[in-house]
Design an enzyme around this catalytic site. Sequence first.
Site, PDB file in Angstrom:
ATOM      1  N   LYS A 223     -14.365 -74.371  22.240  1.00 22.86           N
ATOM      2  CA  LYS A 223     -14.407 -73.479  21.189  1.00 22.86           C
ATOM      3  C   LYS A 223     -13.162 -74.068  20.576  1.00 22.86           C
ATOM      4  O   LYS A 223     -12.301 -74.097  21.338  1.00 22.86           O
ATOM      5  CB  LYS A 223     -15.024 -72.275  21.304  1.00 22.86           C
ATOM      6  CG  LYS A 223     -16.505 -71.881  21.247  1.00 22.86           C
ATOM      7  CD  LYS A 223     -16.939 -70.886  21.338  1.00 22.86           C
ATOM      8  CE  LYS A 223     -18.472 -70.964  21.163  1.00 22.86           C
ATOM      9  NZ  LYS A 223     -19.143 -69.532  21.553  1.00 22.86           N
ATOM     10  N   ARG A 263     -21.806 -69.764  29.681  1.00 23.40           N
ATOM     11  CA  ARG A 263     -22.504 -70.827  28.808  1.00 23.40           C
ATOM     12  C   ARG A 263     -21.565 -71.863  28.786  1.00 23.40           C
ATOM     13  O   ARG A 263     -20.527 -71.783  27.832  1.00 23.40           O
ATOM     14  CB  ARG A 263     -23.050 -70.064  27.717  1.00 23.40           C
ATOM     15  CG  ARG A 263     -23.995 -71.072  26.707  1.00 23.40           C
ATOM     16  CD  ARG A 263     -24.268 -70.515  25.444  1.00 23.40           C
ATOM     17  NE  ARG A 263     -25.075 -71.232  24.801  1.00 23.40           N
ATOM     18  CZ  ARG A 263     -24.369 -72.334  23.855  1.00 23.40           C
ATOM     19  NH1 ARG A 263     -23.012 -72.509  23.954  1.00 23.40           N
ATOM     20  NH2 ARG A 263     -25.141 -73.201  23.335  1.00 23.40           N
TER      21      ARG A 263
END
Length: 294
Positions: A223, A263
């Site tokens: 991210k 994840r």
Amino acid sequence: MTQTLPLPERLITAGRTLVMGVVNVTPDSFSDGGEWFEPSAAIAHGRQLLDQGADILDVGGESTRPGSARVSVEDELDRVLPVITALSADGAVVSVDTTRAVVAEQAVAAGALIINDVSGGLADPAMADVVARTGVTYVVMHWRGHADVMDDLEQYDDVVLDVRAELAQRVAALEAAGVRRSQLVLDPGLGFSKSGAANWPLLARLDELVALGLPVLVGASRKRFLGHLLAGEDGVPVPPLARDGATAAVSTLAAMSGAWCVRVHDVRGTSDAVRVAQAWVDAGGTHRPHITAD
Ligand code: PMM
């Protein structure tokens, strides 16, 4: 009382943080956009992630990249159903990454055991009923709006307390709609209506979310906030594929902080990371409990 999610025994008794591998069947996901867009390529990618140690495969057909537009229901179904059917038939534990009740319902019929809803049920009022009726595991992520507006919804007094309170509200609403508490997993929604700096307290104070008593999933993989952390002197964030080392480090620390599952795109690195964390704990290192709750 010990909470047990409706999942196969091997996941319940794994004794470590689980690894969810990302199978994005989208032409434009922010970190692996387009690479696995054909169903056959996505299926092969999923099988590779299983070989690398993934416990769960998360199949998604709609990009949540900031600013991205929605895909049609038909396109989303066409993307995910063949992939879910094939990977479930292999015996994999598959989750469907969707905010749409119709997609979730058909995905479960195709074999998915988990509905991973980045909107926590807010995007589609019919979702709670599908979750209640199917009885599958449901990931409730913290969310304030779709990708086209989420960057404008970043105001918090205390990001950890606010996210925790908003997730607790979702849990109450889902239970009122007939969803069992034992189906639920919470997720702080890193990067969703959170600017770079806001993500770190959510990780550093993960125990405050774990304290709600439900399993917690963490999705930090590749991210933006990791790209900014690793930026050079020019301040330019490193590209998504250069964020896997940082992702594995987050996986280790999340595991030590009580995450039930992480994840990730790079399953190999995180699969190693969660095993290191567990060996550390087994040798007497400090840890907080995962999976089980009072
Ligand atoms: N992040 C993305 C997509 N789905 N699901 C959960 N539960 N948690 C997340 O943090 C999350 C998610 C966005 O990342 P991607 O585009 O790489 O899939």
